[in-house]
Design an enzyme around this catalytic site. Structure first.
Site, PDB file in Angstrom:
ATOM      1  N   ASP A  40       2.825  -2.353   5.902  1.00 57.18           N
ATOM      2  CA  ASP A  40       3.956  -3.277   5.950  1.00 57.18           C
ATOM      3  C   ASP A  40       3.616  -4.568   5.231  1.00 57.18           C
ATOM      4  O   ASP A  40       2.788  -5.339   5.712  1.00 57.18           O
ATOM      5  CB  ASP A  40       4.323  -3.557   7.402  1.00 57.18           C
ATOM      6  CG  ASP A  40       5.569  -4.418   7.480  1.00 57.18           C
ATOM      7  OD1 ASP A  40       6.251  -4.572   6.457  1.00 57.18           O
ATOM      8  OD2 ASP A  40       5.841  -4.961   8.566  1.00 57.18           O
ATOM      9  N   ASP A 254      10.200  -6.314   0.104  1.00 56.45           N
ATOM     10  CA  ASP A 254       9.809  -5.738   1.384  1.00 56.45           C
ATOM     11  C   ASP A 254       9.579  -4.243   1.240  1.00 56.45           C
ATOM     12  O   ASP A 254      10.055  -3.600   0.306  1.00 56.45           O
ATOM     13  CB  ASP A 254      10.881  -6.016   2.440  1.00 56.45           C
ATOM     14  CG  ASP A 254      10.341  -5.854   3.853  1.00 56.45           C
ATOM     15  OD1 ASP A 254       9.106  -5.843   4.033  1.00 56.45           O
ATOM     16  OD2 ASP A 254      11.154  -5.716   4.780  1.00 56.45           O
TER      17      ASP A 254
END
Ligand SMILES: *[C@@H]1O[C@H](CO)[C@@H](O)[C@H](O)[C@H]1NC(C)=O
Ligand SMILES: *[C@@H]1O[C@H](CO)[C@@H](O)[C@H](O)[C@H]1NC(C)=O
Ligand SMILES: *[C@@H]1O[C@H](CO)[C@@H](O)[C@H](O)[C@H]1NC(C)=O
Ligand SMILES: *[C@@H]1O[C@H](CO)[C@@H](O)[C@H](O)[C@H]1NC(C)=O
Ligand SMILES: *[C@@H]1O[C@H](CO)[C@@H](O)[C@H](O)[C@H]1NC(C)=O
Ligand SMILES: *[C@@H]1O[C@H](CO)[C@@H](O)[C@H](O)[C@H]1NC(C)=O
Ligand SMILES: *[C@@H]1O[C@H](CO)[C@@H](O)[C@H](O)[C@H]1NC(C)=O
Ligand SMILES: *[C@@H]1O[C@H](CO)[C@@H](O)[C@H](O)[C@H]1NC(C)=O
Ligand SMILES: *[C@@H]1O[C@H](CO)[C@@H](O)[C@H](O)[C@H]1NC(C)=O
Ligand SMILES: *[C@@H]1O[C@H](CO)[C@@H](O)[C@H](O)[C@H]1NC(C)=O
Ligand SMILES: *[C@@H]1O[C@H](CO)[C@@H](O)[C@H](O)[C@H]1NC(C)=O
Length: 420
Positions: A40, A254
């Site tokens: 992430d 992201d």
């Protein structure tokens, strides 16, 4: 209207679908225990679900786990340690002290789930690289979010710019990843990439915050969006929408978000122009009750036998950044909703959505649009670049001095882990 609050990270983290997350296999502790971690780039602290006992029943809480009591190299971090007092400075919720004087971390997410645990040092093996003393969170309670739903995932690898992220701890000059659009394999490279199977890179600078803004995530990978084009038409979007203001306007790369989300004025302009330019070829699914993944409101009906031809004739959508364009084409523009039919038609949804529907006051460039591209984060020159995958990497690329760790579960996108 009061803007919906764009909460500091990690609360704006969004795992839409656990089976689109990128996972890696890692070995942790002494002796090594195998774990699977979600990569992430929007989070800082890496963490593992640690074995815990219910204090009332003394029963072990079952889950994919890392058991710290079986590892001789597991070292809890005391609250008085500088790691606890200063290196946790970028945490959205400040670290505290637990009853054993261990450094305690709390993570909370947008769906109101949260997790608690203590920071510790531990040895991690990534591919052939064995690294001692990585700071991570040994979390004692489960998330109720989708991360937990991925029953094979033990934890998360935090890769943002925060002081305790893996990127910062390893002092990486660069890292890059490529997500395949055709199968479940992906590549994560830590360090210099020097990859021959991609075209030229387009680079744009990473943006640093100028003033201290309450809703600006300082440790995200932030870029400056300058405009949006459909085909050759530059949309009429005011600069005041695209720049960071007190409340909104940050543009972030992201990996935990599947699609791309734009603030309403930009999204509305894009939606209108895209519909206009496709109105002779595509039929809009006219059903106000159908909103894909609760955030995508533009979907189309496409005869199943014609999808390929129609997708290849769509106008491209370009995100124009300072110094570089990011061009989205073909299958990256429309996403087939799996298993959904209306008569003889399949349902395809636009891969751009409205940030307002998510309750996020920011532009988020998700991972679907980056499929079949190598995306590189250069932390020395402070820029992000992307290049198209031009040929399939030869199998030999996956051998030699680099180590292929493991391809994860078929349902997740698995990553090969490399140190180059
Ligand atoms: C994973 O995604 C596919 C479609 O992309 C879907 O068919 C499948 O049900 C998903 N699996 C889970 C466990 O959600
Ligand atoms: C961990 O994974 C490695 C490589 O896949 C395997 O050889 C080893 O047996 C696994 N260890 C455990 C305890 O499962
Ligand atoms: C521990 O067990 C008790 C009794 O079964 C239960 O009520 C409680 O929720 C459990 N706590 C945790 C953290 O699982
Ligand atoms: C474990 O979690 C509970 C609640 O979730 C918390 O009260 C407790 O302090 C935690 N223990 C540790 C060691 O983190
Ligand atoms: C980059 O790759 C080329 C060709 O594969 C090789 O000749 C060169 O030595 C590599 N450079 C580095 C720094 O690894
Ligand atoms: C762009 O939008 C603004 C405000 O919505 C409007 O005043 C202006 O005329 C528009 N420009 C063009 C070229 O359409
Ligand atoms: C749609 O396109 C036509 C011609 O390309 C243009 O005249 C019209 O203003 C457009 N409509 C909208 C709503 O953008
Ligand atoms: C479709 O687009 C054309 C121009 O591209 C425009 O003239 C027409 O009004 C549009 N039709 C609809 C239904 O939006
Ligand atoms: C697709 O199927 C429809 C009937 O459902 C048929 O009329 C049409 O010719 C087919 N198109 C192609 C390209 O096969
Ligand atoms: C679906 O296609 C078949 C054969 O092409 C046709 O007979 C049928 O009427 C179509 N159904 C709908 C709902 O259009
Ligand atoms: C880089 O930008 C140029 C134009 O600015 C564009 O033609 C090209 O397709 C872009 N490359 C990628 C990989 O997005």
């Amino acid at each position: 209207m009061i803007p919906s609050r764009f909460l500091p990270r990690p609360p704006n983290k969004l795992f839409f679908h656990h089976n689109v997350s990128l996972t890696v296999s890692v070995a942790v502790g002494t002796p090594l225990q195998n774990v699977t971690m979600v990569i992430d780039i929007g989070s800082e602290l890496s963490w593992l679900h640690c074995t815990t006992r219910n204090t009332t029943t003394n029963m072990v809480i079952p889950d994919p786990l890392f058991n710290p009591t079986l590892s001789s190299s597991f070292t809890p971090i005391p609250c008085s340690s500088p790691t606890c007092t200063t290196r946790t400075r970028d945490f959205p919720i400040p670290a505290s002290c637990d009853s054993n004087n261990h450094c305690h971390a709390t993570l909370s997410y947008v769906d109101a789930s949260s997790s608690e645990g203590d920071l510790a040092f531990e040895n991690f093996r990534f591919g052939s690289g064995y690294i001692r003393g990585i700071v991570f969170g040994c979390m004692n309670s489960s998330f109720s979010s989708n991360v937990k739903g991925d029953s094979n995932t033990t934890g998360l690898l935090g890769m943002n710019l925060g002081s305790l992220s893996l990127v910062s701890q390893l002092k990486l000059p660069k890292f890059s990843y490529c997500i395949s659009g055709y199968d479940f394999s992906s590549v994560l490279v830590l360090g210099e990439s020097n990859i021959s199977w991609v075209g030229p890179f387009n680079y744009t600078s990473l943006v640093q915050e100028q003033d201290r803004l309450p809703y600006f995530d300082r440790v995200a990978y932030t870029v400056q969006l300058k405009g949006i084009k459909v085909g050759n038409n530059l949309l009429n979007i005011s600069d005041t929408v695209l720049v960071q203001t007190m409340w909104s306007g940050q543009t972030m790369f992201d990996l935990g978000t599947q699609f791309t989300f734009l603030l309403d004025p930009a999204y509305s302009a894009l939606r209108e122009e895209f519909i206009n330019q496709t109105n002779s070829t595509l039929r809009v699914l006219d059903d106000p009750n159908f909103v894909f993944q609760m955030a995508i409101d533009l979907c189309y009906l496409i005869p199943t036998n014609q999808s390929l031809k129609l997708l290849q004739n769509l106008p491209s959508v370009s995100l124009v950044f300072d110094g570089a364009e990011f061009i989205v084409r073909d299958e990256q523009l429309l996403y087939k909703v799996s298993g959904l039919r209306r008569g003889n038609d399949s349902v395809y949804c636009f891969t751009f959505g409205n940030s307002d529907l998510l309750g996020v006051e920011a532009f988020i460039i998700g991972h679907h649009q980056k499929q079949n591209m190598l995306v590189e984060f250069d932390l020395v020159e402070y820029k992000v670049g992307w290049a198209k995958k031009e040929t399939q990497p030869h199998r030999s690329w996956f051998s030699g001095t680099t180590a292929v760790v493991e391809v994860g579960e078929a349902e997740s996108t698995a990553a090969y882990f490399f140190f180059l």
